[in-house]
Structure formats: structure tokens, C-alpha cells
Design an enzyme around this catalytic site. Sequence first.
Site, PDB file in Angstrom:
ATOM      1  N   ASP A 159      -4.858   1.723  10.915  1.00  0.00           N
ATOM      2  CA  ASP A 159      -6.292   1.520  11.175  1.00  0.00           C
ATOM      3  C   ASP A 159      -6.449   0.898  12.563  1.00  0.00           C
ATOM      4  OD1 ASP A 159      -9.017   1.160  10.898  1.00  0.00           O
ATOM      5  OD2 ASP A 159      -8.873  -0.474   9.456  1.00  0.00           O
TER       6      ASP A 159
ATOM      7  N   LYS B 131      -6.566   6.288  10.494  1.00  0.00           N
ATOM      8  CA  LYS B 131      -7.999   5.995  10.665  1.00  0.00           C
ATOM      9  C   LYS B 131      -8.185   5.559  12.113  1.00  0.00           C
ATOM     10  CE  LYS B 131      -9.979   3.384   7.602  1.00  0.00           C
ATOM     11  NZ  LYS B 131     -10.313   2.455   6.474  1.00  0.00           N
TER      12      LYS B 131
ATOM     13  N   GLY C 180       0.771  -1.241   0.000  1.00  0.00           N
ATOM     14  CA  GLY C 180       0.000   0.000   0.000  1.00  0.00           C
ATOM     15  C   GLY C 180       0.802   1.292   0.000  1.00  0.00           C
TER      16      GLY C 180
ATOM     17  N   GLU D 141       4.250   4.003   6.441  1.00  0.00           N
ATOM     18  CA  GLU D 141       3.009   3.223   6.349  1.00  0.00           C
ATOM     19  C   GLU D 141       2.002   3.960   5.492  1.00  0.00           C
ATOM     20  OE1 GLU D 141       1.034   0.743   6.992  1.00  0.00           O
ATOM     21  OE2 GLU D 141       1.385  -0.143   8.962  1.00  0.00           O
TER      22      GLU D 141
ATOM     23  N   ASP E 264      -5.438  -0.389  -2.322  1.00  0.00           N
ATOM     24  CA  ASP E 264      -6.226  -1.265  -3.195  1.00  0.00           C
ATOM     25  C   ASP E 264      -7.505  -1.747  -2.542  1.00  0.00           C
ATOM     26  OD1 ASP E 264      -5.023  -3.077  -1.246  1.00  0.00           O
ATOM     27  OD2 ASP E 264      -5.716  -4.682  -2.575  1.00  0.00           O
TER      28      ASP E 264
END
Length: 176
Positions: free
Chosen positions: A102, A130, A44, A98, A158
Site C-alpha cells: 500500500d 494498492k 496477512g 507480501e 483482516d
Amino acid sequence: MANLTKGDIVFSRLEIEDRVAALARTISQDYRGHNPVLIGTLKGSFVFLADLVRHLDLAVKVDFARLSSYRGKISSGKISFLYKPRIYLRDQDVLVVEDIVDSGLTARSLIQFLEHEQPASLRLCALIDKPWYRERAVEIDYLGFTAPDKFLVGYGLDYNEEYRHLPDIYALPEKY
Ligand code: 5GP
Ligand code: MG
């Protein structure tokens, strides 16, 4: 594949560009005189890392870590290493890059692993926080954005391997 529209954009390419440049300025000041090792989390963070290093006014080294916990939109909660950094980390200034923090499980696992390598310093840079369902406390030293409680794609992020190439960050519509 969802047909994403301009209305689904959460962070535009221009906002991202500004934020990444600002982060890079701060990081360059903080690490002046040092040559940090950046550890990008695959897959990511590959776009973020690529943009970040080109804005840094520092000579850096780059390696990656790949940890797996996600299946589609749901975290499995179990973290395993698919790739561990091979670069020598002892006594180095290590900066983890990163994409998203989350639950915090991925960042915590990686940081615990890296602490064992006895770096001189260890900090975390995340494009997106998040904080809505945090399970592990994570201290983010350099943060791009705090995101709403949505599933985000684009700019490296993604959904089942789709959308990573998009230059803007979108919220995936609810039905996906
Ligand atoms: P955590 O272990 O903190 O729950 O999850 C971190 C990883 O889950 C992130 O590095 C990212 O790969 C993935 N992830 C979490 N939220 C999202 C999201 O909204 N969109 C995408 N594409 N991946 C996410
Ligand atoms: Mg990730």
C-alpha cells in the site's frame, strides 16, 4: 462485524486460485534449479503463502516476518519488527511474499532489513498492489492483482482480526 455480501467481492476465490497458480508457474520457471527461501509477512499473507507453496514446482524453505504499522484501517507510519526471520539468509535466494503493498513502508523496511543479510538474490511477490497512496518506491517482481482504492478483507486479510478466514476477497463497506 459487517454483513458482507456477494456484491462486495473484489476478487473471487476462483480468480485468486487462477492467479496464484499462474504466479507459481512463473516463479517455478524463474527459480528452476534453485531452492529459494520464502519470507511471508504475518499475518496477512498466511493464506496466500500456503496456497503459493503448494503450487510451486520447487523445494523451498519458509520463514516469516512480522512488522506492525496498522491500527484498524489507518497506517501509523511507524514500522517495528515483531518477529524477524530466524532462517539463515546469507547467499540464499530470498523471495518475500507480501499480502498487500500500500504505502510501501512495510515492504521497504523488510527489504532493507533483508538486504543486510546479504542474500544471493532478493525479490518481492505481492498478492495485491494498492498503488494509490505510495510513499516509498517498491519494485514488485511478481504481482497477483492491482486493487481499487478500497479496504480489503478475506483470504488472510483482516479488519481488527476479523474476516481472515473468508475464501474470497471483499471490499469493506465504507461505514466500517
Ligand atoms: P504499507 O506499509 O504498504 O502501507 O502496508 C502494507 C500492509 O498494510 C499490508 O501488508 C497489509 O497488512 C496492510 N494493508 C494495507 N492495505 C490493506 C487493506 O486494504 N486491507 C487489509 N486488511 N490490510 C491492508
Ligand atoms: Mg501485511
